[in-house]
Design a protein around this motif. Structure first.
Motif, PDB file in Angstrom:
ATOM      1  N   PHE A   4       0.867  -1.177   0.000  1.00 55.98           N
ATOM      2  CA  PHE A   4       0.000   0.000   0.000  1.00 55.98           C
ATOM      3  C   PHE A   4       0.900   1.222   0.000  1.00 55.98           C
ATOM      4  O   PHE A   4       1.796   1.354   0.841  1.00 55.98           O
ATOM      5  N   LEU A  30      -6.863   2.762   3.363  1.00 54.83           N
ATOM      6  CA  LEU A  30      -6.372   2.162   4.594  1.00 54.83           C
ATOM      7  C   LEU A  30      -7.151   2.770   5.752  1.00 54.83           C
ATOM      8  O   LEU A  30      -7.020   3.965   6.043  1.00 54.83           O
ATOM      9  N   LYS A  53      -8.802   7.646   7.874  1.00 53.99           N
ATOM     10  CA  LYS A  53      -8.430   6.818   6.726  1.00 53.99           C
ATOM     11  C   LYS A  53      -7.429   7.553   5.854  1.00 53.99           C
ATOM     12  O   LYS A  53      -7.357   8.789   5.855  1.00 53.99           O
ATOM     13  N   ILE A  84      -6.394  -4.751   4.171  1.00 53.21           N
ATOM     14  CA  ILE A  84      -7.224  -3.809   3.420  1.00 53.21           C
ATOM     15  C   ILE A  84      -8.228  -4.662   2.653  1.00 53.21           C
ATOM     16  O   ILE A  84      -7.854  -5.351   1.702  1.00 53.21           O
TER      17      ILE A  84
END
Length: 95
Positions: A4, A30, A53, A84
């Motif tokens: 990510f 996320l 987030k 996720i």
């Protein structure tokens, strides 16, 4: 490995220059993280915070490319595993 990203690696042209290939990126969120203090006074870092987030992307990288991202992120970050959706991914957080 799935990674990510939320900072410089969002730039597709930069990814292509770094990895010498076009790296596909999947938009992702996320959960329960937010941007925290800057690393080295100028780079984004994320910290755990319930209800917040961070928007970013998931990249699918090979071991050599992960080694490259480790070198780029340097000593100011470490990789941790997070969930996720149905994916288990790595993400860099400040040390």
């Amino acid at each position: 490995m799935k990674l990510f990203v939320y900072g410089i690696f969002l730039d597709g042209g930069l990814r292509e220059a770094i990895f010498n290939r076009e790296v596909q990126a999947q938009p992702a969120t996320l959960e329960n993280y937010t941007f925290g203090p800057l690393v080295y006074g100028r780079f984004k870092g994320i910290v755990k915070r319930n209800g917040e987030k961070v928007e970013g992307m998931i990249l699918d990288l090979n071991d050599r490319e992960i080694d490259t991202t480790d070198r780029i992120e340097g000593n100011g970050y470490r990789r941790i595993g997070v969930g996720i959706g149905r994916d288990y991914v790595q993400v860099y957080v400040p040390v």
